[in-house]
Design a protein around this motif. Structure first.
Motif, PDB file in Angstrom:
ATOM      1  N   GLY A  52       0.999  -1.199  -0.143  1.00  0.00           N
ATOM      2  CA  GLY A  52      -0.098  -0.050  -0.137  1.00  0.00           C
ATOM      3  C   GLY A  52       0.483   1.287  -0.198  1.00  0.00           C
ATOM      4  N   SER A  53       2.090   1.054   0.031  1.00  0.00           N
ATOM      5  CA  SER A  53       3.304   2.167  -0.456  1.00  0.00           C
ATOM      6  C   SER A  53       3.324   3.046  -1.681  1.00  0.00           C
ATOM      7  CB  SER A  53       4.712   1.702   0.643  1.00  0.00           C
ATOM      8  OG  SER A  53       5.089   1.351  -0.622  1.00  0.00           O
ATOM      9  N   PHE A  54       4.011   3.808  -1.455  1.00  0.00           N
ATOM     10  CA  PHE A  54       3.742   4.873  -3.025  1.00  0.00           C
ATOM     11  C   PHE A  54       4.094   3.809  -3.497  1.00  0.00           C
ATOM     12  CE2 PHE A  54       2.956   8.724  -0.770  1.00  0.00           C
ATOM     13  CZ  PHE A  54       1.752   8.844  -0.838  1.00  0.00           C
ATOM     14  N   SER A  55       5.527   3.300  -3.305  1.00  0.00           N
ATOM     15  CA  SER A  55       6.540   2.086  -4.255  1.00  0.00           C
ATOM     16  C   SER A  55       5.909   1.150  -4.508  1.00  0.00           C
ATOM     17  CB  SER A  55       7.787   1.836  -3.394  1.00  0.00           C
ATOM     18  OG  SER A  55       7.847   1.678  -2.271  1.00  0.00           O
ATOM     19  N   GLY A  56       5.229   0.567  -3.292  1.00  0.00           N
ATOM     20  CA  GLY A  56       4.414  -0.651  -3.522  1.00  0.00           C
ATOM     21  C   GLY A  56       3.486  -0.471  -4.112  1.00  0.00           C
ATOM     22  N   MET A  57       2.727   0.535  -5.082  1.00  0.00           N
ATOM     23  CA  MET A  57       1.327   1.160  -5.236  1.00  0.00           C
ATOM     24  C   MET A  57       1.958   1.297  -7.215  1.00  0.00           C
ATOM     25  SD  MET A  57      -1.464   3.173  -3.417  1.00  0.00           S
ATOM     26  CE  MET A  57      -0.520   4.620  -3.288  1.00  0.00           C
ATOM     27  N   ALA A  58       3.104   1.113  -6.688  1.00  0.00           N
ATOM     28  CA  ALA A  58       3.840   1.723  -8.147  1.00  0.00           C
ATOM     29  C   ALA A  58       3.964   0.495  -9.209  1.00  0.00           C
ATOM     30  CB  ALA A  58       5.372   2.483  -8.346  1.00  0.00           C
ATOM     31  N   ASP A  59       4.013  -0.877  -7.794  1.00  0.00           N
ATOM     32  CA  ASP A  59       4.468  -1.658  -8.899  1.00  0.00           C
ATOM     33  C   ASP A  59       3.170  -2.116  -9.908  1.00  0.00           C
ATOM     34  OD1 ASP A  59       6.642  -1.532  -8.866  1.00  0.00           O
ATOM     35  OD2 ASP A  59       7.384  -2.817  -6.691  1.00  0.00           O
ATOM     36  N   ASP A  60       2.078  -2.503  -9.270  1.00  0.00           N
ATOM     37  CA  ASP A  60       0.480  -2.531  -9.345  1.00  0.00           C
ATOM     38  C   ASP A  60      -0.075  -2.136 -10.241  1.00  0.00           C
ATOM     39  OD1 ASP A  60       1.132  -5.432  -7.842  1.00  0.00           O
ATOM     40  OD2 ASP A  60       0.183  -4.001  -6.195  1.00  0.00           O
ATOM     41  N   PRO A  61      -1.189  -2.200 -10.624  1.00  0.00           N
ATOM     42  CA  PRO A  61      -1.797  -2.550 -11.859  1.00  0.00           C
ATOM     43  C   PRO A  61      -2.785  -1.185 -10.915  1.00  0.00           C
ATOM     44  CG  PRO A  61      -2.338  -4.285 -12.205  1.00  0.00           C
ATOM     45  CD  PRO A  61      -1.439  -4.563 -11.450  1.00  0.00           C
ATOM     46  N   VAL A  62      -3.674  -0.445 -11.207  1.00  0.00           N
ATOM     47  CA  VAL A  62      -4.438   0.758 -10.744  1.00  0.00           C
ATOM     48  C   VAL A  62      -5.363  -0.201  -9.987  1.00  0.00           C
ATOM     49  CG1 VAL A  62      -6.387   1.376 -12.463  1.00  0.00           C
ATOM     50  CG2 VAL A  62      -5.089   2.782 -10.568  1.00  0.00           C
ATOM     51  N   ALA A  63      -6.392  -0.766 -10.116  1.00  0.00           N
ATOM     52  CA  ALA A  63      -6.726  -1.221  -9.052  1.00  0.00           C
ATOM     53  C   ALA A  63      -6.630  -1.973  -8.326  1.00  0.00           C
ATOM     54  CB  ALA A  63      -8.260  -1.954  -9.947  1.00  0.00           C
ATOM     55  N   THR A  64      -5.601  -3.387  -8.192  1.00  0.00           N
ATOM     56  CA  THR A  64      -4.646  -3.327  -7.339  1.00  0.00           C
ATOM     57  C   THR A  64      -4.376  -2.934  -6.651  1.00  0.00           C
ATOM     58  OG1 THR A  64      -4.540  -5.947  -8.901  1.00  0.00           O
ATOM     59  CG2 THR A  64      -2.957  -5.820  -6.943  1.00  0.00           C
ATOM     60  N   ALA A  65      -3.458  -1.685  -7.252  1.00  0.00           N
ATOM     61  CA  ALA A  65      -2.884  -0.714  -6.239  1.00  0.00           C
ATOM     62  C   ALA A  65      -3.856  -0.762  -5.034  1.00  0.00           C
ATOM     63  CB  ALA A  65      -2.414   0.077  -6.913  1.00  0.00           C
ATOM     64  N   ALA A  66      -5.036  -0.641  -5.164  1.00  0.00           N
ATOM     65  CA  ALA A  66      -5.927   0.571  -5.169  1.00  0.00           C
ATOM     66  C   ALA A  66      -6.677   0.032  -3.983  1.00  0.00           C
ATOM     67  CB  ALA A  66      -7.311   2.011  -5.736  1.00  0.00           C
ATOM     68  N   SER A  67      -6.983  -1.479  -4.650  1.00  0.00           N
ATOM     69  CA  SER A  67      -6.926  -2.575  -3.156  1.00  0.00           C
ATOM     70  C   SER A  67      -6.293  -2.567  -1.928  1.00  0.00           C
ATOM     71  CB  SER A  67      -7.593  -4.105  -3.529  1.00  0.00           C
ATOM     72  OG  SER A  67      -6.605  -4.106  -4.062  1.00  0.00           O
ATOM     73  N   ASN A  68      -4.612  -2.346  -1.847  1.00  0.00           N
ATOM     74  CA  ASN A  68      -4.065  -2.260  -0.693  1.00  0.00           C
ATOM     75  C   ASN A  68      -4.361  -0.676  -0.336  1.00  0.00           C
ATOM     76  OD1 ASN A  68      -2.852  -4.537  -1.456  1.00  0.00           O
ATOM     77  ND2 ASN A  68      -1.933  -3.938  -3.524  1.00  0.00           N
ATOM     78  N   ASN A  69      -4.995   0.222  -0.181  1.00  0.00           N
ATOM     79  CA  ASN A  69      -4.832   1.547   0.042  1.00  0.00           C
ATOM     80  C   ASN A  69      -6.078   1.090   0.864  1.00  0.00           C
ATOM     81  OD1 ASN A  69      -5.738   4.024   0.915  1.00  0.00           O
ATOM     82  ND2 ASN A  69      -4.004   5.229  -0.910  1.00  0.00           N
ATOM     83  N   PRO A  70      -6.085   0.968   2.228  1.00  0.00           N
ATOM     84  CA  PRO A  70      -6.882   1.187   3.068  1.00  0.00           C
ATOM     85  C   PRO A  70      -8.303   2.650   2.917  1.00  0.00           C
ATOM     86  CG  PRO A  70      -5.237   1.509   4.143  1.00  0.00           C
ATOM     87  CD  PRO A  70      -5.139   1.035   3.206  1.00  0.00           C
ATOM     88  N   ALA A  71      -7.880   3.950   2.610  1.00  0.00           N
ATOM     89  CA  ALA A  71      -8.699   4.963   2.038  1.00  0.00           C
ATOM     90  C   ALA A  71      -9.705   4.800   1.158  1.00  0.00           C
ATOM     91  CB  ALA A  71      -7.577   6.218   2.243  1.00  0.00           C
ATOM     92  N   LEU A  72      -9.041   3.689   0.340  1.00  0.00           N
ATOM     93  CA  LEU A  72     -10.450   3.934  -1.151  1.00  0.00           C
ATOM     94  C   LEU A  72     -10.524   2.463  -0.684  1.00  0.00           C
ATOM     95  CD1 LEU A  72      -7.186   4.835  -3.770  1.00  0.00           C
ATOM     96  CD2 LEU A  72      -9.065   5.964  -2.626  1.00  0.00           C
ATOM     97  N   SER A  73     -11.108   1.238  -0.076  1.00  0.00           N
ATOM     98  CA  SER A  73     -12.050   0.024   0.560  1.00  0.00           C
ATOM     99  C   SER A  73     -13.270   0.519  -0.446  1.00  0.00           C
ATOM    100  CB  SER A  73     -11.803  -0.268   1.599  1.00  0.00           C
ATOM    101  OG  SER A  73     -13.022   0.542   2.440  1.00  0.00           O
ATOM    102  N   THR A  74     -13.722   1.803   0.075  1.00  0.00           N
ATOM    103  CA  THR A  74     -15.397   1.835  -0.821  1.00  0.00           C
ATOM    104  C   THR A  74     -15.210   2.097  -1.892  1.00  0.00           C
ATOM    105  OG1 THR A  74     -15.765   2.723   1.155  1.00  0.00           O
ATOM    106  CG2 THR A  74     -17.215   2.961  -0.792  1.00  0.00           C
TER     107      THR A  74
END
Length: 193
Positions: A52-74
């Motif tokens: 869910g970090s910025f570097s972690g999200m950079a490695d994943d496609p957008v929907a997967t990256a969003a799923s790792n960010n608790p503020a975007l769960s809805t």
């Protein structure tokens, strides 16, 4: 580069080290590849490491990256209900204006439940938050962009203070995923129904 801009960047870098990002005082810092760092008051809530970090999200496609960010769960729940996970993950060069959980909480629960239960309406709303090109922060000052829904969104502002459709504030911008640039916003955008 002008001397004033270089001095400002140095001051901003020091501020980023000394003050929490939640104060919104730090200017974006450039990566070695010329990309800027994410900016905005909500960026301080992003985990420092892991998926869910910025570097972690950079490695994943957008929907997967969003799923790792608790503020975007809805938002992630809505994307799954609309069946858009694969579509968003497989697309290239997107910009996503991603509403936070708090943005969805502004919608009365009965209305939100109704939208979440109507796949066609939900898809229309969600695709209104996606543009089929990567938008750099410098293009947000006075922008107009065609969404995947088919309507336009407008952006305005400057110096890390941007709005979408004159209502949604960018609270953490220029977040990179493997296939998209994400601007996390504080209000759900509504296309004309």
């Amino acid at each position: 580069m002008r001397a004033h801009h270089t001095r400002s960047a140095t001051v901003a870098a020091l501020a980023a080290l000394a003050l929490p990002l939640s104060l919104g005082l730090a200017a974006p810092m450039a990566h070695a590849d010329g990309m800027s760092e994410p900016f905005g008051p909500a960026c301080s809530t992003v985990p420092k490491d892991g998926a869910g970090s910025f570097s972690g999200m950079a490695d994943d496609p957008v929907a997967t990256a969003a799923s790792n960010n608790p503020a975007l769960s809805t938002l992630v729940t809505a994307v799954k209900k609309a069946g858009l996970v694969d579509t968003l993950n497989k697309a290239e060069n997107l910009t996503v204006f991603a509403p936070t959980n708090d943005a969805f909480a502004k919608i009365p629960k009965a209305d939100l439940d109704k939208v979440l239960g109507d796949k066609a309406q939900l898809t229309k709303i969600l695709t209104y938050h996606v543009v089929g090109e990567k938008i750099a922060p410098d293009k947000l000052s006075d922008g107009k962009f065609k969404t995947l829904e088919g309507s336009d969104v407008t952006t305005s502002g400057s110096d890390e203070s941007y709005k979408v459709n004159d209502m949604a504030k960018v609270v953490c911008g220029d977040v990179q995923t493997s296939n998209a640039t994400v601007y996390i916003i504080d209000t759900v955008l509504m296309p004309k129904m």
